[in-house]
Design a protein around this motif. Structure first.
Motif, PDB file in Angstrom:
ATOM      1  N   TYR A 217       0.844  -1.195   0.000  1.00  0.00           N
ATOM      2  CA  TYR A 217       0.000   0.000   0.000  1.00  0.00           C
ATOM      3  C   TYR A 217       0.878   1.244   0.000  1.00  0.00           C
ATOM      4  O   TYR A 217       1.852   1.347   0.744  1.00  0.00           O
ATOM      5  CB  TYR A 217      -0.967   0.041   1.190  1.00  0.00           C
ATOM      6  CG  TYR A 217      -1.962   1.178   1.030  1.00  0.00           C
ATOM      7  CD1 TYR A 217      -2.938   1.124   0.040  1.00  0.00           C
ATOM      8  CD2 TYR A 217      -1.873   2.323   1.812  1.00  0.00           C
ATOM      9  CE1 TYR A 217      -3.820   2.172  -0.163  1.00  0.00           C
ATOM     10  CE2 TYR A 217      -2.761   3.388   1.617  1.00  0.00           C
ATOM     11  CZ  TYR A 217      -3.721   3.302   0.626  1.00  0.00           C
ATOM     12  OH  TYR A 217      -4.587   4.353   0.425  1.00  0.00           O
ATOM     13  N   MET A 219       0.385   5.162   0.349  1.00  0.00           N
ATOM     14  CA  MET A 219      -0.597   6.184   0.717  1.00  0.00           C
ATOM     15  C   MET A 219      -0.314   7.474  -0.026  1.00  0.00           C
ATOM     16  O   MET A 219       0.749   8.072   0.099  1.00  0.00           O
ATOM     17  CB  MET A 219      -0.585   6.434   2.221  1.00  0.00           C
ATOM     18  CG  MET A 219      -1.587   7.507   2.586  1.00  0.00           C
ATOM     19  SD  MET A 219      -1.974   7.543   4.325  1.00  0.00           S
ATOM     20  CE  MET A 219      -3.295   6.380   4.431  1.00  0.00           C
ATOM     21  N   LYS A 299      -0.537   7.633  12.700  1.00  0.00           N
ATOM     22  CA  LYS A 299      -1.851   7.042  12.411  1.00  0.00           C
ATOM     23  C   LYS A 299      -1.844   6.390  11.032  1.00  0.00           C
ATOM     24  O   LYS A 299      -2.472   5.366  10.812  1.00  0.00           O
ATOM     25  CB  LYS A 299      -2.927   8.134  12.410  1.00  0.00           C
ATOM     26  CG  LYS A 299      -3.375   8.574  13.784  1.00  0.00           C
ATOM     27  CD  LYS A 299      -4.405   9.697  13.630  1.00  0.00           C
ATOM     28  CE  LYS A 299      -4.621  10.393  14.953  1.00  0.00           C
ATOM     29  NZ  LYS A 299      -5.195  11.729  14.781  1.00  0.00           N
ATOM     30  N   MET A 300      -1.154   7.043  10.119  1.00  0.00           N
ATOM     31  CA  MET A 300      -1.096   6.503   8.754  1.00  0.00           C
ATOM     32  C   MET A 300      -0.358   5.169   8.728  1.00  0.00           C
ATOM     33  O   MET A 300      -0.782   4.237   8.052  1.00  0.00           O
ATOM     34  CB  MET A 300      -0.386   7.487   7.826  1.00  0.00           C
ATOM     35  CG  MET A 300      -1.135   8.765   7.587  1.00  0.00           C
ATOM     36  SD  MET A 300      -0.142   9.795   6.489  1.00  0.00           S
ATOM     37  CE  MET A 300      -1.365  10.967   5.974  1.00  0.00           C
ATOM     38  N   ALA A 303      -2.552   2.471  10.142  1.00  0.00           N
ATOM     39  CA  ALA A 303      -3.631   2.133   9.206  1.00  0.00           C
ATOM     40  C   ALA A 303      -3.100   1.354   8.007  1.00  0.00           C
ATOM     41  O   ALA A 303      -3.717   0.372   7.568  1.00  0.00           O
ATOM     42  CB  ALA A 303      -4.333   3.409   8.741  1.00  0.00           C
ATOM     43  N   CYS A 304      -1.956   1.778   7.488  1.00  0.00           N
ATOM     44  CA  CYS A 304      -1.413   1.117   6.293  1.00  0.00           C
ATOM     45  C   CYS A 304      -0.951  -0.305   6.618  1.00  0.00           C
ATOM     46  O   CYS A 304      -1.143  -1.221   5.807  1.00  0.00           O
ATOM     47  CB  CYS A 304      -0.241   1.913   5.709  1.00  0.00           C
ATOM     48  SG  CYS A 304      -0.717   3.486   5.020  1.00  0.00           S
ATOM     49  N   LEU A 306      -2.125  -2.265   8.978  1.00  0.00           N
ATOM     50  CA  LEU A 306      -3.342  -3.066   9.151  1.00  0.00           C
ATOM     51  C   LEU A 306      -3.962  -3.402   7.796  1.00  0.00           C
ATOM     52  O   LEU A 306      -4.346  -4.544   7.527  1.00  0.00           O
ATOM     53  CB  LEU A 306      -4.334  -2.277  10.024  1.00  0.00           C
ATOM     54  CG  LEU A 306      -5.667  -2.970  10.324  1.00  0.00           C
ATOM     55  CD1 LEU A 306      -5.444  -4.293  11.052  1.00  0.00           C
ATOM     56  CD2 LEU A 306      -6.572  -2.065  11.170  1.00  0.00           C
ATOM     57  N   HIS A 307      -4.019  -2.385   6.952  1.00  0.00           N
ATOM     58  CA  HIS A 307      -4.607  -2.579   5.625  1.00  0.00           C
ATOM     59  C   HIS A 307      -3.859  -3.642   4.829  1.00  0.00           C
ATOM     60  O   HIS A 307      -4.469  -4.527   4.224  1.00  0.00           O
ATOM     61  CB  HIS A 307      -4.613  -1.249   4.874  1.00  0.00           C
ATOM     62  CG  HIS A 307      -5.057  -1.341   3.452  1.00  0.00           C
ATOM     63  ND1 HIS A 307      -6.360  -1.621   3.097  1.00  0.00           N
ATOM     64  CD2 HIS A 307      -4.363  -1.217   2.282  1.00  0.00           C
ATOM     65  CE1 HIS A 307      -6.453  -1.659   1.779  1.00  0.00           C
ATOM     66  NE2 HIS A 307      -5.261  -1.420   1.256  1.00  0.00           N
ATOM     67  N   GLN A 310      -4.517  -7.172   6.135  1.00  0.00           N
ATOM     68  CA  GLN A 310      -5.849  -7.639   5.717  1.00  0.00           C
ATOM     69  C   GLN A 310      -5.864  -7.983   4.227  1.00  0.00           C
ATOM     70  O   GLN A 310      -6.440  -8.986   3.811  1.00  0.00           O
ATOM     71  CB  GLN A 310      -6.902  -6.564   6.016  1.00  0.00           C
ATOM     72  CG  GLN A 310      -7.144  -6.382   7.508  1.00  0.00           C
ATOM     73  CD  GLN A 310      -8.024  -5.165   7.820  1.00  0.00           C
ATOM     74  OE1 GLN A 310      -8.240  -4.315   6.963  1.00  0.00           O
ATOM     75  NE2 GLN A 310      -8.514  -5.085   9.060  1.00  0.00           N
TER      76      GLN A 310
END
Lengths: 316, 895
Positions: A217, A219, A299-300, A303-304, A306-307, A310
């Motif tokens: 990912y 961002m 935070k990014m 989130a990244c 985790l993303h 998944q």
């Protein structure tokens, strides 16, 4: 002030004290326009047999002059090393990927505003002893502050190769790990540890692992064609539902790309479920030490990470 | 060094410097100017060519790597017959100003070949096209047409279709899709000098001394001129030009610049507008306030100053029932029963125009006549301004602007690059070219002011609006005239207390940009209204109807209410989970402007009809408006008319600002056509002796036969007519009654409006907002050319999405330097960022109030979009965004 090298030896000799290699030229030409290049230019593009991809028993060898396009669109590389080809297909633009080379993408120079701006000083240009971004604007800077330079390392390819423990063949040094290519980020003048006269000739990837689960990912504020605010390359190996091995690397958040070894340790041996992934994501910023203007990146990163975890398990 | 290559099939030997990029040798050595140099950093794709069949960013490719290669440029395609991709771009209007078009087309042809080989005539998806075209940027926002064009070409829609069978709306389209269109950036003269600026590295400094003696001794340096107009010899932003040098080539000019010594006394500066407010902040204009440039198109009203804050006297006229609004606010703040207070501070960033063709001027003085090529929005007026400024008779000045690669408000009047190039040409008596580098374009090219609006809206339980108060701060950098507050008046009745303030900072100067301060005003107003509907638990459109009972906008509300997405939207805040759908609506309004002095000339020559007008086309389609008006009026083919524009020697045309172009040239074109028709009929009678001649269905019929235009041309030419001036619209056109009479203005706002409905998804994990579809309803009177009107509306939406989601300037606080000085760091939308768009035109209510019934639309297509996004984000998440742009860093953690 220009040398057209026909062989590795000729190129390395020309580069022994000064100058810059030019392959695809995608970074060099931009810097020429900004007056930011050390002469002579040593063109290495026409050195033969450095643009081949070779599969063998112990792994895969890719010539440093291979274009990113031919790597990203290579069927077998996509199958064998998906975490390598995914970012290779996403970074920059199609026109750049068509001519940018593997070696160049590993050794490109920082995107830092202070480095790129013709009027501003930067230790990497030799016109300043200190990093002006540190006390200036570093909103797009690092949140893992490893060293004097606060600009993210630009190489998405390097970030990806870290997850394969790839090796880089360097003239005069033999095979070194990608980690050693980048060092610890403590040198304010360079994005890597290569000395004058050292040139990357090949990248070696270990033997492919079957059924690895990969995700990448990047961002960006837009859909395509942007330098990332955060990038994560994730490889998971599953044994049933249990994570048997994990390799994660983080880019755009430190002056070198680096592996999230603590996160990998947490993941290995645990079930590939949301609880595990949430804990892993939270742990990904354990080492972070953001600058005054880069706290938002934490935070990014969470989130990244985790993303991508998944996404990786969702791939078939 | 020497490179042997093949360009478009022919062997070429190129002598060049080892540092040269491919784009330089293609343009300068081979003279193939269809390939454009824009960003110089591999970001925008305007320089794309095929090298051994693969698309390359030729600005980032060493020239020597063309050795032994086959290079194909845009000029290769369409030499004998247009490529299906080029035909598709024409028919689907995948272009506006045309500057990015050659790059897009070269890439699209490569994609088309690959796609057809692998997929036959299946249509590629938007996602597939977006990823293939990710290396191209278009500032006009022609992406919707580009998607359709590529899909249609790949599907085989244009296989074997002859050019003559194509119907397309853009009159000059073929020149743009083949790279033949010559922009100012492409103009060269033999012996042309290259001019470059020496700019201040300091954000605020007094120039103590300048020593040019060493530079002037350089071989090849022909002239040095001072361009710092400030009488106090003070530079007020980093990158402000001080001197310009003209030399035989760029390298010599650069060397000369490096040899100039400037002694500065560095002064304190301020970059952040919030800091600039403070009483102890460094003052941008400590010496005098009379020097401030004007960021608006109107006159600067008198004002009061305190430090960096300017209070315009016009504030006195902005409010209505001010006392009532203040009382309502005080009551609501004190918690009076039955009142709801919606009070927030909304802000928007500066938005850089980022025209792909930079500000550029080529001037040539032959000792008697001055010829100026300029990328300008005001070709006719510029001729006058140059003549006056340089004291040259008007008849000896000709300005050319046949093609303009984007402007958006930033290229009006006698501005720096034009003044400088002309001054150097007069001094050297040689042709001089001055083009902003991309870095300069980002600093000097202009921007939309930043805004910070403290807004309070008071409503009662019965949904009555009790008052709006707004204090708006706009930063135009070193200029004045941000104007947010007037637009807050344009929609809703009720008490208002409105105040506008300029706050100055040490940046370059803002310039008008497509509805200046409109998006920011509606960002605040329309989100506040949306929030009021939330507080009142009312339907947001029902509430707007109550406050804005206008019938034209009523039609727009009806239209949105007929859309399923609106009807079926989920309850606000009812969704959970990672991905949430948001549906939001907002409206906007704008005034209309005209150029009452506009005329159109029509000549019948042996080659046919030639229309001419001193207007220009920046992509909105001036040639097409003139051509179509005349073709429709006479019943003849649009492409049979030769439409000539972009020359100051032609009859006066409008300046292209304030959306006045179409409204000015449409009625005058019809009038010219009608005059020509009468002239033909009477000449047929008088000269040819035809009996009872009448013009019907595009032909002259008479007793005993018919005659078409071609035959009439051979028999009657030359005939010439010139329309009267457009004139004012009637009683209310107050400005049109002023002595100069050229500028017309309509502030009666009951006939216009725009409504934006947007559907988007919010990824609450990654903080990403994905616009999925935009519906834009436009009440702009008569649509003279639906295809182009649609294209312009798409462009307005996309530019607004840019400021809403990604565009942002970055500064160094310690040096005052603009850090986002290139196109990779200033992030304009790419094709992948563009949602599906549907445009609806409501043409009612206009015919009686305006000549020709047409008004402008650039602003109306732009102003409500940000607010619609904000309302949709709130709808999806319950989080009300207040600061733009909504990049992931601003969204993540809030939703």
């Amino acid at each position: 002030m220009h040398i057209q090298a026909k062989s590795i030896e000729e190129a390395v000799r020309a580069h022994s004290t000064e100058g810059e290699f030019r392959a695809g030229g995608t970074d060099v030409q931009e810097r020429i326009r900004a007056g930011n290049l050390s002469l002579p230019i040593i063109d290495i593009q026409s050195i033969a047999v450095l643009d081949e991809i070779e599969f063998h028993e112990s792994g895969t060898t890719i010539g440093a002059l291979t274009t990113l396009e031919s790597i990203g669109n290579h069927d077998q590389l996509q199958r064998d090393y998906p975490a390598f080809t995914l970012p290779t297909r996403t970074l920059a633009t199609p026109q750049i990927r068509n001519f940018a080379t593997l070696g160049g993408s590993l050794c490109q120079r920082t995107r830092c505003w202070y480095y790129r701006h013709p009027e501003l000083g930067c230790p990497k240009k030799g016109n300043s002893d200190t990093c002006l971004a540190r006390d200036g604007n570093h909103q797009r800077g690092v949140c893992f502050d490893f060293g004097p330079c606060v600009a993210p390392h630009p190489s998405s390819v390097g970030c990806a190769l870290l997850t394969y423990d790839a090796q880089v063949e360097v003239t005069g040094r033999g095979k070194i790990s990608i980690g050693d290519l980048y060092g610890d980020g403590s040198d304010p003048t360079r994005e890597h540890t290569l000395e004058k006269g050292q040139m990357i000739t090949h990248v070696h990837l270990p033997k492919a692992i079957e059924n690895e689960k990969a995700a990448y990912y990047r961002m960006m504020s837009r859909k395509w064609a942007e330098w990332p605010a955060v990038e994560v390359v994730t490889r998971l190996m599953l044994d049933g539902n249990v994570i048997s091995d994990a390799k994660l690397s983080l880019g755009a958040v430190a002056n070198i790309p680096f592996r999230l070894t603590e996160v990998e340790e947490l993941l290995i041996g645990n079930p590939a479920n949301d609880d595990t992934f949430q804990s892993a994501a939270q742990l990904s910023v354990a080492r972070a030490n953001p600058l005054p203007q880069t706290g938002h990146k934490l935070k990014m990163v969470v989130a990244c990470v985790l993303h991508t975890l998944q996404q990786a398990v969702a791939t078939t | 060094m020497t490179t042997h290559t093949h360009i478009n099939g022919s062997p070429v030997t190129l002598d060049h410097d080892p540092t040269d990029a491919a784009v330089e040798v293609i343009r300068d050595n081979a003279g193939l100017t269809g390939t454009k140099l824009v960003c110089g950093a591999g970001v925008c794709g305007a320089c794309t060519v095929l090298v051994d069949g693969k698309p390359a960013a030729s600005c980032c490719m060493p020239a020597c790597s063309l050795e032994g290669k086959q290079v194909q440029t845009i000029e290769q395609f369409g030499r004998s017959n247009l490529h299906p991709v080029q035909k598709a771009f024409l028919v689907h209007d995948g272009l506006q100003c045309g500057f990015c078009t050659p790059g897009f087309i070269v890439e699209a042809i490569y994609f088309y070949d690959q796609w057809r080989e692998q997929n036959g005539t299946a249509a590629p998806s938007r996602e597939t096209i977006a990823s293939a075209m990710a290396g191209h940027l278009c500032r006009c926002g022609a992406y919707e047409g580009i998607y359709s064009a590529i899909q249609a070409a790949c599907s085989g829609d244009f296989d074997g279709v002859a050019i003559d069978d194509l119907e397309f709306a853009r009159h000059e389209g073929i020149a743009k899709v083949t790279g033949e269109a010559k922009y100012t950036f492409d103009v060269t003269y033999d012996g042309m000098l290259v001019a470059k600026f020496l700019s201040s590295p300091h954000a605020h400094a007094k120039v103590i001394s300048i020593d040019t003696s060493a530079a002037e001794k350089f071989h090849g340096v022909e002239a040095v001129v001072d361009v710092l107009e400030d009488p106090h010899r003070v530079v007020r932003y980093a990158g402000q030009p001080i001197l310009a040098v003209a030399a035989i080539d760029e390298a010599t000019a650069s060397q000369a610049l490096a040899a100039i010594e400037v002694e500065y006394k560095v002064l304190p500066f301020v970059i952040d507008p919030v800091t600039a407010h403070q009483s102890d902040a460094p003052v941008v204009y400590p010496e005098s306030k009379k020097l401030t440039p004007n960021a608006s198109e109107g006159p600067i009203p008198p004002g009061f100053w305190k430090g960096n804050i300017r209070t315009p006297l016009t504030n006195k006229f902005l409010s209505s029932k001010k006392g009532k609004a203040r009382k309502a606010l005080a009551a609501a703040r004190s918690g009076e029963d039955g009142l709801h207070l919606i009070e927030h501070t909304f802000s928007t960033p500066a938005q850089t125009h980022t025209s792909l063709e930079p500000h550029v001027c080529v001037a040539n003085w032959d000792g008697r006549k001055l010829t100026v090529h300029s990328s300008t929005q005001s070709v006719h007026l510029l001729g006058k301004e140059i003549a006056k400024h340089f004291k040259i008779p008007r008849r000896d000045v000709t300005v050319h602007a046949e093609f303009i690669g984007g402007a958006f408000g930033s290229k009006q009047g006698l501005i720096l690059e034009i003044k400088t190039a002309v001054a150097l040409a007069l001094k050297t008596e040689r042709p001089v070219k001055l083009a902003f580098t991309r870095d300069e374009e980002m600093v000097l090219g202009g921007f939309r002011p930043t805004s910070e609006i403290e807004m309070a809206l008071v409503v009662d339980d019965d949904a009555n609006q009790r008052g709006i108060t707004a204090t708006a701060w706009g930063c135009c950098g070193t200029a004045v005239q941000s104007q947010n507050a007037p637009w807050i008046r344009l929609l809703y009745n009720g008490p208002k207390d409105l105040k506008d303030f300029d706050v100055l900072a040490n940046w370059g100067t803002a310039r008008p940009f497509r509805g200046p301060c409109g998006p920011s005003a509606f960002w605040a107003l329309e989100q506040s209204v949306d929030q009021a509907a939330v507080e009142l638990k009312m339907d947001p459109i029902t509430l707007r109807r109550k406050w804005d009972p206008n019938s034209v906008r009523g039609n727009l509300y009806d239209w949105v209410e007929s859309i399923d997405t609106w009807k079926q939207r989920p309850e606000t805040g009812s969704q959970s989970g990672r991905f949430r759908t948001g549906v939001g609506v907002a409206i906007g309004n704008w005034f209309n402007a005209f150029w009452n002095g506009a005329q159109v000339k029509l000549d019948l020559t042996t080659d046919g009809l030639v229309a001419s007008c001193g207007v220009q086309d920046m992509g909105q389609g001036s040639r097409s408006v003139i051509g179509k008006a005349i073709a429709d009026e006479l019943g003849i083919s649009f492409h049979s008319i030769d439409v000539q524009i972009g020359n100051s020697d032609f009859v006066p045309g409008p300046i292209s600002s304030g959306s006045r172009t179409t409204a000015s040239i449409y009625p005058t074109s019809i009038e010219a056509a009608s005059m020509m028709r009468e002239k033909i009929v009477s000449a047929a009678k008088a000269k040819l002796g035809l009996r009872n001649p009448q013009w019907t269905e595009g032909k002259l019929s008479y007793n005993g036969g018919t005659m078409d235009l071609a035959e009439l041309a051979t028999k009657l030419s030359p005939l010439s007519v010139t329309s009267k001036k457009r004139g004012s619209n009637g009683l209310w056109d107050v400005m049109g009654k002023l002595p100069s009479g050229d500028l017309g203005m309509n502030f009666t706002l009951s006939t216009t409006g725009s409504i934006c409905l947007i559907k988007l998804s919010v990824d609450t994990l990654l903080g990403k907002i994905h616009p999925e579809k935009v519906w834009m309803g436009m009440a702009v009177g008569k649509i003279t050319n639906p295809i182009l009107a649609r294209s312009q509306t798409y462009g307005g939406i996309i530019q607004s999405l840019g400021i809403t989601l990604s565009e942002e300037r970055k500064w160094c606080p310690t040096t005052g330097t603009l850090l986002s000085f290139g196109m990779e760091d200033y992030r304009i939308p790419g094709i992948g960022d563009v949602p599906e768009m549907e445009v609806h035109f409501d043409e009612s209510g206009f015919e009686k109030t305006m000549k020709g019934g047409a008004c402008g639309m650039a602003e109306l297509s732009n102003v409500p979009v940000s607010a619609a996004v904000g309302n949709a984000v709130y709808h999806a998440t319950g989080w009300r965004p207040k600061v733009l742009p909504l990049t992931p860093e601003r969204v993540i953690g809030n939703v």
